[in-house]
Design an enzyme around this catalytic site. Structure first.
Site, mmCIF file in Angstrom:
data_model
loop_
_atom_site.group_PDB
_atom_site.id
_atom_site.type_symbol
_atom_site.label_atom_id
_atom_site.label_comp_id
_atom_site.label_asym_id
_atom_site.label_seq_id
_atom_site.Cartn_x
_atom_site.Cartn_y
_atom_site.Cartn_z
ATOM 1 N N ASP A 39 0.838 -1.268 0.207
ATOM 2 C CA ASP A 39 -0.216 0.147 0.032
ATOM 3 C C ASP A 39 0.952 1.288 0.052
ATOM 4 O O ASP A 39 1.917 1.253 0.609
ATOM 5 C CB ASP A 39 -0.802 -0.042 1.373
ATOM 6 C CG ASP A 39 -2.108 1.043 1.231
ATOM 7 O OD1 ASP A 39 -2.346 1.268 -0.127
ATOM 8 O OD2 ASP A 39 -2.719 1.229 2.065
ATOM 9 N N HIS A 56 2.617 3.661 -8.921
ATOM 10 C CA HIS A 56 2.435 2.411 -9.277
ATOM 11 C C HIS A 56 3.512 1.609 -10.110
ATOM 12 O O HIS A 56 3.969 0.746 -9.963
ATOM 13 C CB HIS A 56 1.063 2.099 -10.328
ATOM 14 C CG HIS A 56 -0.031 2.502 -9.421
ATOM 15 N ND1 HIS A 56 -0.341 1.975 -7.982
ATOM 16 C CD2 HIS A 56 -1.305 2.984 -9.638
ATOM 17 C CE1 HIS A 56 -1.780 2.544 -7.610
ATOM 18 N NE2 HIS A 56 -2.088 2.996 -8.634
ATOM 19 N N LEU A 150 11.146 -20.520 -4.587
ATOM 20 C CA LEU A 150 10.039 -19.709 -3.912
ATOM 21 C C LEU A 150 8.556 -19.668 -4.766
ATOM 22 O O LEU A 150 8.571 -19.677 -6.064
ATOM 23 C CB LEU A 150 10.554 -18.113 -3.913
ATOM 24 C CG LEU A 150 9.427 -17.081 -3.623
ATOM 25 C CD1 LEU A 150 9.026 -17.206 -2.062
ATOM 26 C CD2 LEU A 150 10.176 -15.768 -4.152
HETATM 27 C C1 IPE Z 1 -5.237 -2.840 -0.132
HETATM 28 O O1 IPE Z 1 -4.929 -1.594 -0.648
HETATM 29 C C2 IPE Z 1 -5.215 -3.402 -1.504
HETATM 30 C C3 IPE Z 1 -4.039 -3.427 -2.369
HETATM 31 C C4 IPE Z 1 -2.917 -3.234 -1.790
HETATM 32 C C5 IPE Z 1 -3.744 -3.949 -3.620
HETATM 33 P P1 IPE Z 1 -5.973 -0.335 -0.821
HETATM 34 O O2 IPE Z 1 -5.526 1.017 -0.671
HETATM 35 O O3 IPE Z 1 -7.280 -0.618 -1.747
HETATM 36 O O4 IPE Z 1 -7.179 -0.442 0.707
HETATM 37 P P2 IPE Z 1 -7.740 0.536 1.580
HETATM 38 O O5 IPE Z 1 -8.821 1.424 0.535
HETATM 39 O O6 IPE Z 1 -6.765 1.629 2.164
HETATM 40 O O7 IPE Z 1 -8.413 -0.057 2.579
HETATM 41 C C1 IPE Z 2 -1.433 0.547 -3.443
HETATM 42 O O1 IPE Z 2 -1.298 1.453 -3.505
HETATM 43 C C2 IPE Z 2 -1.604 -0.240 -4.776
HETATM 44 C C3 IPE Z 2 -3.142 -0.719 -5.063
HETATM 45 C C4 IPE Z 2 -3.891 -0.726 -4.499
HETATM 46 C C5 IPE Z 2 -3.190 -1.084 -6.660
HETATM 47 P P1 IPE Z 2 -2.473 2.726 -3.519
HETATM 48 O O2 IPE Z 2 -2.989 3.027 -4.533
HETATM 49 O O3 IPE Z 2 -3.492 2.285 -2.472
HETATM 50 O O4 IPE Z 2 -1.770 4.103 -2.713
HETATM 51 P P2 IPE Z 2 -2.358 4.834 -1.559
HETATM 52 O O5 IPE Z 2 -2.717 4.019 -0.536
HETATM 53 O O6 IPE Z 2 -3.371 5.550 -2.160
HETATM 54 O O7 IPE Z 2 -1.321 5.713 -1.228
HETATM 55 MG MG MG Z 3 -4.033 2.421 -0.492
#
Ligand code: IPE
Ligand code: IPE
Ligand code: MG
Length: 259
Positions: A39, A56, A150
Site C-alpha cells: 500500500d 504504481h 519460492l
Molecule cells: C489494499 O489497499 C489493496 C492492495 C494493496 C492491492 P487499498 O489501498 O485498496 O486499501 P484501503 O482502501 O486503504 O483499505
Molecule cells: C497500493 O497503493 C496499490 C494498489 C492498491 C493497487 P495505493 O494505490 O492504494 O496507494 P495509496 O494508498 O492511495 O497511497
Molecule cells: Mg491504498
C-alpha cells in the site's frame, strides 16, 4: 513454535547495521509464508507532485527487489496483494493503467523468474481480469509450474469475502452432487476449497504505508498470522524494511491460544 523474544527491541533492530541485521535474520527460523499488502503507491507519487500512477510504476521495482530478497532468505511462499475486488471502484484511468502495467510487466519477468527458480501463481477471480492480462498470466504460470524455489502468489482481483463465497459455492455444488456429506465439512475441507489450497497459512503479514487494517485480504488464512505494519510507502520498501519485519517476526512468541 520457536524460542521467543530475544531482548532486542524493534527500535534497536532498526538501528543495527544492515549486515548484522541480515545475519540475525539468517540465524533464526524464517517464516515459511510472508504476505504483503503493498500500500501507499498513490501517496508516494502525490508527495512528489506526480500523478498517482507514477507510484504504481515505481511500485513494480519494489516488487522485483522484494521477490529477490525473499527468495534469498529461503522463504517458501510470498503472497502479494496487487489488486483488490474493491479497487475497480477507482477512476477508470487508474484501473486501466494498472491493468496495462501488469500486462507489460508479467511477460518481461519470465526469464528472471526462471533464473531464480520461482513458481508463479495467481489467486482471485480470474474471470474479472482483462483477457490480455489473463493470457500472459496463464503463460507465466504454465512456464514456471515445475520450478521448485519460492512460490510467488499474486492476489489479483482478489477479495477475502469473494474467496469465501466461491469456496461455499464449490462445497455446496459437491453436496448437491452427492459427493460430499455436509457433516464431514471441517476446517481442512474449507481450506481446500479456498484459492490458497495447498499453501500454508501466512506466518507474517506486512502492510506498508501505516494503515492498521486488513482490507479484505486472506481473511480465513490470517487467523493466527503475525502482523507487521510499517510507515514505509510501498515504492520505498527495500531490503532493510524486509529484514526488520522478519527480525521482528522472529522475536514474537506465537502461542496459537496455548500458554
Ligand atoms: C489494499 O489497499 C489493496 C492492495 C494493496 C492491492 P487499498 O489501498 O485498496 O486499501 P484501503 O482502501 O486503504 O483499505
Ligand atoms: C497500493 O497503493 C496499490 C494498489 C492498491 C493497487 P495505493 O494505490 O492504494 O496507494 P495509496 O494508498 O492511495 O497511497
Ligand atoms: Mg491504498
Amino acid at each position: 513454535a520457536f524460542p521467543p523474544a530475544s531482548g532486542v527491541s524493534v527500535a534497536e533492530l532498526s538501528r543495527l547495521p544492515e549486515a548484522e541485521l541480515r545475519s540475525r535474520v539468517l540465524a533464526r527460523p524464517r517464516p515459511r509464508h510472508v504476505a504483503i499488502i503493498m500500500d501507499g503507491n498513490g501517496r508516494w507519487a502525490t508527495r512528489r507532485g506526480l500523478p498517482r500512477v507514477a507510484g504504481h510504476h515505481q511500485g513494480v521495482k519494489a516488487v522485483r527487489e522484494t521477490v529477490r530478497q525473499v527468495g534469498e532468505l529461503g522463504i517458501d511462499f510470498l503472497t502479494l496483494y496487487a489488486f483488490s475486488s474493491e479497487n475497480w471502484q477507482r477512476p477508470e484511468t487508474e484501473v486501466s493503467f494498472l491493468m496495462t502495467l501488469l500486462e507489460r510487466t508479467i511477460d518481461g519477468e519470465l526469464p528472471d523468474l526462471m533464473a531464480k527458480n520461482v513458481r508463479f501463481r495467481v489467486i482471485g477471480r480470474s474471470a474479472g481480469i482483462p483477457p490480455g492480462v489473463r493470457r500472459r498470466i496463464e503463460h507465466v504460470v504454465t512456464e514456471t509450474a515445475a520450478n521448485t524455489g519460492l512460490t510467488l502468489v499474486l492476489a489479483l482481483n482478489y477479495g477475502g469475502r469473494d474467496e469465501i463465497v466461491d469456496a461455499v459455492r464449490g462445497l455446496a455444488r459437491e453436496v448437491r452432487a452427492g459427493a460430499l456429506d455436509p457433516e464431514s465439512i471441517d476446517e481442512a475441507a474449507v481450506a481446500r476449497a479456498l484459492y490458497t489450497d495447498g499453501m500454508p497459512d501466512p506466518d507474517l503479514l506486512i502492510r506498508t504505508s501505516g494503515e492498521m487494517r486488513v482490507s479484505n485480504f486472506l481473511l480465513w488464512q490470517i487467523a493466527y498470522t503475525e502482523l507487521w505494519v510499517t510507515p514505509t510507502l510501498w515504492p520505498d520498501f527495500g531490503v532493510r524494511d524486509l529484514h526488520v519485519a522478519v527480525a521482528e517476526y522472529q522475536r514474537r512468541d506465537r502461542r496459537f491460544g496455548r500458554v
